[in-house]
Design a protein around this motif. Structure first.
Motif, short mmCIF file in Angstrom:
data_model
loop_
_atom_site.label_atom_id
_atom_site.label_comp_id
_atom_site.label_asym_id
_atom_site.label_seq_id
_atom_site.Cartn_x
_atom_site.Cartn_y
_atom_site.Cartn_z
N VAL A 1 20.56 52.50 56.86
CA VAL A 1 20.41 51.28 57.65
C VAL A 1 21.67 51.05 58.49
O VAL A 1 22.79 51.13 57.98
N HIS A 2 21.47 50.74 59.77
CA HIS A 2 22.58 50.54 60.70
C HIS A 2 22.67 49.12 61.25
O HIS A 2 23.71 48.74 61.78
N ALA A 3 21.59 48.36 61.13
CA ALA A 3 21.60 46.95 61.55
C ALA A 3 20.53 46.22 60.74
O ALA A 3 19.51 46.81 60.36
N THR A 4 20.78 44.94 60.49
CA THR A 4 19.86 44.13 59.70
C THR A 4 19.66 42.77 60.36
O THR A 4 20.37 42.38 61.28
N THR A 5 18.69 42.00 59.84
CA THR A 5 18.53 40.60 60.17
C THR A 5 18.19 39.85 58.90
O THR A 5 17.52 40.39 58.01
N ARG A 6 18.66 38.61 58.80
CA ARG A 6 18.48 37.86 57.56
C ARG A 6 17.24 36.97 57.62
O ARG A 6 17.05 36.22 58.57
N PHE A 7 16.41 37.07 56.61
CA PHE A 7 15.28 36.17 56.37
C PHE A 7 15.64 35.24 55.23
O PHE A 7 16.43 35.63 54.35
N PRO A 8 15.06 34.04 55.14
CA PRO A 8 14.09 33.46 56.06
C PRO A 8 14.75 32.73 57.22
O PRO A 8 15.85 32.20 57.09
N VAL A 9 14.06 32.72 58.36
CA VAL A 9 14.38 31.85 59.48
C VAL A 9 13.22 30.89 59.68
O VAL A 9 13.37 29.68 59.61
N ALA A 10 12.03 31.43 59.91
CA ALA A 10 10.83 30.61 60.03
C ALA A 10 10.30 30.25 58.64
O ALA A 10 10.58 30.93 57.65
N GLU A 11 9.53 29.18 58.58
CA GLU A 11 8.97 28.73 57.32
C GLU A 11 7.83 29.63 56.87
O GLU A 11 7.15 30.25 57.68
N GLY A 12 7.62 29.68 55.55
CA GLY A 12 6.52 30.45 55.00
C GLY A 12 6.66 30.59 53.50
O GLY A 12 7.74 30.35 52.94
N PRO A 13 5.60 31.00 52.81
CA PRO A 13 5.66 31.13 51.35
C PRO A 13 6.65 32.17 50.87
O PRO A 13 7.10 32.13 49.72
N TYR A 14 7.02 33.09 51.73
CA TYR A 14 7.99 34.13 51.37
C TYR A 14 9.38 33.53 51.12
O TYR A 14 10.23 34.16 50.47
N GLN A 15 9.63 32.30 51.61
CA GLN A 15 10.92 31.65 51.41
C GLN A 15 11.27 31.48 49.94
O GLN A 15 12.44 31.40 49.58
N ALA A 16 10.25 31.40 49.09
CA ALA A 16 10.49 31.19 47.66
C ALA A 16 11.29 32.32 47.03
O ALA A 16 11.88 32.16 45.95
N ASN A 17 11.37 33.46 47.70
CA ASN A 17 12.10 34.61 47.18
C ASN A 17 13.58 34.60 47.53
O ASN A 17 14.33 35.46 47.07
N GLY A 18 14.01 33.63 48.35
CA GLY A 18 15.41 33.54 48.72
C GLY A 18 15.74 34.43 49.91
O GLY A 18 14.87 35.02 50.55
N GLU A 19 17.03 34.54 50.20
CA GLU A 19 17.47 35.29 51.37
C GLU A 19 17.36 36.80 51.13
O GLU A 19 17.57 37.28 50.03
N VAL A 20 17.05 37.49 52.20
CA VAL A 20 16.98 38.96 52.14
C VAL A 20 17.42 39.51 53.50
O VAL A 20 17.11 38.94 54.54
N ASP A 21 18.19 40.58 53.47
CA ASP A 21 18.60 41.26 54.69
C ASP A 21 17.64 42.41 54.97
O ASP A 21 17.58 43.38 54.20
N MET A 22 16.91 42.27 56.07
CA MET A 22 15.88 43.25 56.42
C MET A 22 16.41 44.25 57.44
O MET A 22 17.03 43.85 58.44
N ALA B 1 4.74 41.68 58.61
CA ALA B 1 4.69 40.28 59.03
C ALA B 1 5.77 39.99 60.05
O ALA B 1 6.78 40.70 60.13
N HIS B 2 5.56 38.91 60.83
CA HIS B 2 6.62 38.35 61.68
C HIS B 2 6.54 36.83 61.54
O HIS B 2 5.99 36.15 62.40
N PRO B 3 7.11 36.29 60.45
CA PRO B 3 7.04 34.85 60.20
C PRO B 3 7.53 34.04 61.40
O PRO B 3 8.60 34.30 61.94
N GLY B 4 6.74 33.05 61.79
CA GLY B 4 7.08 32.25 62.96
C GLY B 4 6.56 32.82 64.25
O GLY B 4 6.68 32.20 65.32
N ASN B 5 6.04 34.04 64.21
CA ASN B 5 5.49 34.72 65.38
C ASN B 5 6.55 34.90 66.48
O ASN B 5 7.73 35.01 66.18
#
Length: 216
Positions: free
Chosen positions: A152-173, A108-112
């Motif tokens: 892993v050498h670099a990450t990005t934190r979700f969520p930024v864009a809205e979506g049902p996945y937000q219910a799971n809280g923050e995650v470093d991808m 996925a790419h939430p927010g496109n």
């Protein structure tokens, strides 16, 4: 002189031909001999073990077992594998063996496109990221299913864009990872939705270091 093969194609929205030439130019500056092909038949017709590095740049699409097996074998025997975004992380969605080798798969790419997010460098002492600071990207933010065996050498934190996945809280991808496939080094970078993103100085630096690192 090191030899690299780039196979480019698939979904054209990722500008595979333009991106392939950007990556080829990086490698040529590092004194690589680079071959670019637009057919997966190259994986069958050529001796892949003659290459020190192979770069998939083929979003989606289908790969036959006859085409895939020589690639799996070459990397397992020491040829490096490196790539970015959907060109390597969203190739051949029905091929789990390919995904196993890569170490992850786009889901996925939430927010496109057009999401503003931060890439966090978490391994600043590693040669891949040495001296690099966190930076901002305005592009697709890739949510991936990731092999727990990767480094892993670099990450990005979700969520930024809205979506049902937000219910799971923050995650470093993971954004940048490495792993082994047999004797071969595997490097992946989730950035690079279009050629202009690949041309960002930070992405150029990451890809140059990653491709060199992965090379046999």
């Amino acid at each position: 002189m090191k030899k690299a093969l780039i196979f480019q194609g698939g979904w054209q929205g990722h500008e595979p031909e333009a991106v392939a030439h950007i990556l080829a130019d990086i490698l040529k500056e590092e004194n690589y001999q680079v071959t670019i092909t637009d057919t997966l038949e190259t994986l069958v017709k050529e001796d892949l073990s003659a290459y020190d590095l192979i770069i998939p740049n083929w979003t989606q699409g289908e790969i036959t077992d006859q085409q895939l097996q020589p690639l799996l074998k070459a990397v397992a025997e020491g040829t490096g594998l490196a790539g970015l975004h959907g060109g390597m992380g969203d190739s051949f969605r029905t091929s789990v063996d390919y995904q196993f080798m890569v170490g992850g798969q786009w889901v996925a790419h939430p927010g496109n496109d057009g999401v503003r997010y931060t890439v966090n460098i978490i391994d600043a002492d590693h040669p891949l990221t040495d001296g690099m600071a966190d930076f901002t990207v305005v592009s697709e933010q890739y949510y991936l299913h990731v092999d727990p065996a990767v480094s892993v050498h670099a990450t990005t934190r979700f969520p930024v864009a809205e979506g049902p996945y937000q219910a799971n809280g923050e995650v470093d991808m993971p954004v940048v990872w490495t792993k082994k496939w047999g004797k071969g080094n595997v490097y992946y970078n989730s950035l690079g939705h279009v050629a202009d993103i690949v041309r960002m100085p930070e992405v150029i630096k990451l890809m140059k270091r990653g491709m060199v690192w992965a090379t046999r």
